[in-house]
Design an enzyme around this catalytic site. Structure first.
Site, mmCIF file in Angstrom:
data_model
loop_
_atom_site.group_PDB
_atom_site.id
_atom_site.type_symbol
_atom_site.label_atom_id
_atom_site.label_comp_id
_atom_site.label_asym_id
_atom_site.label_seq_id
_atom_site.Cartn_x
_atom_site.Cartn_y
_atom_site.Cartn_z
ATOM 1 N N LEU A 12 0.863 -1.022 -0.073
ATOM 2 C CA LEU A 12 -0.131 -0.157 -0.032
ATOM 3 C C LEU A 12 0.917 1.367 0.019
ATOM 4 O O LEU A 12 1.742 1.442 1.007
ATOM 5 C CB LEU A 12 -0.877 0.030 1.211
ATOM 6 C CG LEU A 12 -1.829 -1.373 1.456
ATOM 7 C CD1 LEU A 12 -2.898 -1.050 2.489
ATOM 8 C CD2 LEU A 12 -2.507 -1.750 0.218
ATOM 9 N N ARG A 19 2.626 14.803 6.349
ATOM 10 C CA ARG A 19 3.750 15.245 7.673
ATOM 11 C C ARG A 19 5.145 15.232 7.234
ATOM 12 O O ARG A 19 6.194 15.894 7.872
ATOM 13 C CB ARG A 19 3.529 14.257 8.829
ATOM 14 C CG ARG A 19 2.291 14.771 9.667
ATOM 15 C CD ARG A 19 2.173 13.799 11.009
ATOM 16 N NE ARG A 19 1.247 12.512 10.541
ATOM 17 C CZ ARG A 19 1.496 11.553 11.475
ATOM 18 N NH1 ARG A 19 2.052 11.489 12.494
ATOM 19 N NH2 ARG A 19 0.995 10.321 10.835
ATOM 20 N N GLY A 151 -4.045 0.856 15.741
ATOM 21 C CA GLY A 151 -5.298 -0.115 15.804
ATOM 22 C C GLY A 151 -5.052 -1.144 17.120
ATOM 23 O O GLY A 151 -3.949 -1.558 17.188
ATOM 24 N N ASN A 239 6.096 8.524 9.031
ATOM 25 C CA ASN A 239 5.352 9.479 8.894
ATOM 26 C C ASN A 239 5.862 10.861 8.748
ATOM 27 O O ASN A 239 5.288 11.723 8.059
ATOM 28 C CB ASN A 239 4.379 9.432 9.962
ATOM 29 C CG ASN A 239 3.516 8.314 9.887
ATOM 30 O OD1 ASN A 239 2.982 7.987 9.021
ATOM 31 N ND2 ASN A 239 3.709 7.481 11.243
ATOM 32 N N LYS A 362 40.177 13.117 -13.271
ATOM 33 C CA LYS A 362 38.951 12.978 -13.851
ATOM 34 C C LYS A 362 39.145 11.957 -15.109
ATOM 35 O O LYS A 362 40.026 12.518 -15.665
ATOM 36 C CB LYS A 362 38.326 14.381 -14.165
ATOM 37 C CG LYS A 362 36.918 14.210 -14.693
ATOM 38 C CD LYS A 362 36.593 15.177 -15.681
ATOM 39 C CE LYS A 362 37.390 15.068 -17.089
ATOM 40 N NZ LYS A 362 36.958 16.018 -18.057
ATOM 41 N N ALA A 434 61.751 19.517 -14.693
ATOM 42 C CA ALA A 434 60.789 20.245 -13.769
ATOM 43 C C ALA A 434 60.545 21.565 -14.400
ATOM 44 O O ALA A 434 61.282 22.270 -14.935
ATOM 45 C CB ALA A 434 61.508 20.398 -12.492
HETATM 46 C C1 UD1 Z 1 -3.651 1.383 9.662
HETATM 47 C C2 UD1 Z 1 -4.466 0.592 10.242
HETATM 48 C C3 UD1 Z 1 -4.223 0.259 11.879
HETATM 49 C C4 UD1 Z 1 -2.760 0.276 12.150
HETATM 50 C C5 UD1 Z 1 -1.849 0.964 11.302
HETATM 51 C C6 UD1 Z 1 -0.439 0.559 11.559
HETATM 52 C C7 UD1 Z 1 -6.510 0.507 8.896
HETATM 53 C C8 UD1 Z 1 -8.072 0.888 8.900
HETATM 54 N N1 UD1 Z 1 -5.900 0.754 10.064
HETATM 55 O O1 UD1 Z 1 -3.916 2.682 10.316
HETATM 56 O O2 UD1 Z 1 -4.878 -0.598 12.530
HETATM 57 O O3 UD1 Z 1 -2.354 -0.006 13.388
HETATM 58 O O4 UD1 Z 1 -2.204 0.902 9.878
HETATM 59 O O5 UD1 Z 1 0.357 1.638 10.624
HETATM 60 O O6 UD1 Z 1 -6.115 -0.438 7.921
HETATM 61 N N2 UD1 Z 1 -2.943 3.636 2.321
HETATM 62 C C9 UD1 Z 1 -3.282 3.757 1.054
HETATM 63 N N3 UD1 Z 1 -4.731 4.151 0.700
HETATM 64 C C10 UD1 Z 1 -5.350 4.497 1.528
HETATM 65 C C11 UD1 Z 1 -5.100 4.577 2.822
HETATM 66 C C12 UD1 Z 1 -3.975 4.401 3.200
HETATM 67 O O7 UD1 Z 1 -2.691 3.169 0.135
HETATM 68 O O8 UD1 Z 1 -6.586 4.920 1.055
HETATM 69 C C13 UD1 Z 1 -1.782 3.250 2.483
HETATM 70 C C14 UD1 Z 1 -0.840 4.261 3.206
HETATM 71 O O9 UD1 Z 1 -0.065 4.985 2.213
HETATM 72 C C15 UD1 Z 1 0.041 3.565 4.343
HETATM 73 C C16 UD1 Z 1 -0.871 2.624 4.695
HETATM 74 O O10 UD1 Z 1 -1.672 2.223 3.643
HETATM 75 O O11 UD1 Z 1 1.019 2.979 3.600
HETATM 76 C C17 UD1 Z 1 -1.246 2.901 5.923
HETATM 77 O O12 UD1 Z 1 -2.341 3.909 6.064
HETATM 78 P P1 UD1 Z 1 -2.705 4.886 7.178
HETATM 79 O O13 UD1 Z 1 -3.544 6.034 6.787
HETATM 80 O O14 UD1 Z 1 -1.229 5.278 7.742
HETATM 81 O O15 UD1 Z 1 -3.328 3.865 8.245
HETATM 82 P P2 UD1 Z 1 -3.378 4.022 9.790
HETATM 83 O O16 UD1 Z 1 -4.584 5.104 10.027
HETATM 84 O O17 UD1 Z 1 -2.304 4.691 10.234
HETATM 85 CA CA CA Z 2 0.004 5.046 9.743
#
Ligand code: UD1
Ligand code: CA
Length: 493
Positions: A12, A19, A151, A239, A362, A434
């Site tokens: 993902l 941030r 989570g 982050n 170089k 030289a």
């Molecule tokens: C998520 C988990 C949470 C866990 C945490 C660990 C869910 C609902 N929650 O939370 O339980 O403790 O990760 O870090 O899954 N991303 C996408 N598309 C989206 C949203 C997110 O690709 O629409 C990707 C982000 O780029 C990232 C990852 O998913 O790499 C996690 O997304 P993030 O928004 O950080 O999830 P959390 O809310 O932190």
């Molecule tokens: Ca996260």
């Protein structure tokens, strides 16, 4: 061993990463010489993933371009899936699945593009645990002293994983749980596809949560397992830039440790920075303040440092490099470079060759045993075996319009403070006096002298500098030594 390979890995990487406060997408920020996403892709490929899909959205062109670039160097190219406007990790995985075969069976591992220390071994271990338990879902969890806004893992009375509750949706009691969801899972492919279709956006954030798949899988009789990981760094995400630095440092510590366990002495890992692709032979010593960057490779029994930066360089066995900066250069076996040397792209030092203090090179080859020991600029030169370049020699390679080459033949000798005006060739076995300015070819066996001949003008001091201490000294020096004057005690000491 085949069952420890995930059939697919979905990474993902669609999130925005606000941030970071950066125009560069978060997953493209590098640590250890590779973007965060690159580390995630390497882990997937190292675990032998049948297929890998990277889900993107934010700055999709730049992230997709990186995936393309990465694919150029691997056997099994990764795919890219675009996430639509529906938000959430569940939706991201759903979009990732569209790039995989509809009848895919087996294990789908989900990881994240901003979690760079997750290892291939951990993905394999997760897959093994998941397969052995015949689970529908296996989630990697950790027990933290401060569970922050992760989570929470809710377990039932029998200690089995019941569901995951997001911090924002959790009750006070649930927020007290210290076991957290790392966000990395193994899923049974069919269960994942089926249950994602049942996930809604009915939560505080209005997103499709991937975490909801766990309780849905359980409700239909599937086993939900947890794989508790004590190495917390592996599931740590980036982050902001503070975490980027922390994870970069930890990655470097692990890289240094890997080399030390393989027989490399690293005197001070805290001030030694080694990119992940660097190779180092056994019994090499790396001294403090050294950076080994990019595709650098170092042979065995070499000494590198202190204070050396090598970028995309190749260093042979037994070479010594100290206090030097080198880029796209080759340093041969037993060669010596430094201190205070600057090797620009295309420098090649032959076996036992030498580049010494305050020398810049170089596009220059220095043959076996040839030496450029002091205060020299050598650009676009071929310095052949055994040649010796005197202190302060300048290879004048640029006429203001074009660069030209200079050749110095085998075992030839260039006197100090010579300027070699390219294009020019000094043959094998020749000398240059030289202080020469060489503009024409020097043949084998010749001595070239190219400077004003010395004239000594008698009486010039007395005429032009009379009354000075210089004149007095000249007069004293001109007097024949007298037998009755004894030298003072100062003079004899
Ligand atoms: C998520 C988990 C949470 C866990 C945490 C660990 C869910 C609902 N929650 O939370 O339980 O403790 O990760 O870090 O899954 N991303 C996408 N598309 C989206 C949203 C997110 O690709 O629409 C990707 C982000 O780029 C990232 C990852 O998913 O790499 C996690 O997304 P993030 O928004 O950080 O999830 P959390 O809310 O932190
Ligand atoms: Ca996260």
């Amino acid at each position: 061993m085949n069952d420890v390979r995930p059939d697919a890995v979905i990474i993902l990487a669609a999130g925005e990463g606000t941030r970071m406060k950066s125009t560069l997408p978060k997953v493209l920020h590098p640590i250890g010489g590779a973007p965060l996403l690159g580390h995630a892709m390497r882990a997937a490929s190292g675990a032998g993933a049948g297929e890998t899909v990277v889900v993107i959205r934010h700055q999709r062109e730049r992230v997709a371009a990186f995936v393309e670039e990465f694919n150029a160097g691997v056997e099994r190219p990764c795919k890219v899936a675009d996430q639509d406007e529906v938000k959430g990790t569940g939706r991201a995985v759903e979009c990732g699945l569209t790039e995989l075969a509809e009848d895919l069976t087996g294990t789908v591992v989900v990881t994240m593009g901003d979690v760079p220390l997750l290892s291939a071994e951990t993905i394999s271990e997760l897959t093994r645990v998941h397969t052995e338990a015949a689970a529908a879902v296996t989630v990697i969890t950790s027990v933290l002293s401060d569970a922050k806004s992760y989570g929470r893992i809710v377990r039932d009375a029998d200690g089995r994983v019941e569901r995951i509750v997001e911090f924002k949706d959790a009750t006070e009691a649930e927020r007290g749980i210290r076991e957290i969801n790392s966000g990395i899972y193994a899923f049974d492919a069919a269960v994942l596809r089926r249950e994602l279709a049942n996930v809604t956006s009915d939560n505080t954030q209005g997103e499709k949560y991937l975490t909801d798949v766990l309780q849905l899988a359980r409700a239909t009789g599937g086993t939900v397992a947890a794989h508790v990981l004590s190495d917390l760094w592996q599931t740590e995400g980036v982050n902001d830039r503070v975490q980027l630095a922390d994870l970069g440092k930890e990655l470097n510590r692990r890289t240094c440790e890997r080399h030390m366990r393989a027989g490399v002495t690293i005197v001070d890992p805290a001030t030694t920075w080694i990119d992940v692709d660097v190779t180092i032979g056994a019994d090499t010593t790396v001294l403090p303040g050294t950076q080994l960057v990019g595709a650098t490779s170092i042979g065995a029994e070499a000494t590198i440092g202190p204070d050396v930066t090598l970028t995309d360089c190749e260093v042979g066995d037994g070479a010594h490099v100290k206090r030097a900066e080198a880029l796209l250069s080759v340093i041969g076996a037993g060669a010596s470079v430094g201190p205070y040397s600057y090797l620009r792209p295309g420098t090649q030092v032959g076996a036992k060759g030498k580049i010494g203090g305050f020398v810049e090179t170089k596009n220059t080859t220095i043959g076996p045993g040839a030496k450029v020991p002091h205060l020299t600029y050598a650009g676009d030169a071929d310095i052949r075996a055994g040649a010796n370049i005197g202190a302060g020699t300048i290879f004048a390679n640029y006429d203001g319009v074009t660069k030209h080459r200079t050749v110095i033949g085998t075992h030839s000798f260039i006197g100090s403070n010579t300027v070699l005006v390219a294009p020019v060739e000094v043959a094998d076995g020749a000398y240059v006096a030289a202080g020469s300015a060489i503009t024409e070819a020097v043949g084998p066996g010749q001595l070239a002298v190219a400077r004003g001949r010395q004239r000594n003008i008698d009486g010039w001091i007395a005429e032009q500098r009379s009354g000075t201490q210089t004149e007095a000294a000249a007069q004293a020096a001109a007097q024949p030594p007298s037998s009755d004057t004894h030298p003072s005690s100062e003079d004899t000491q």
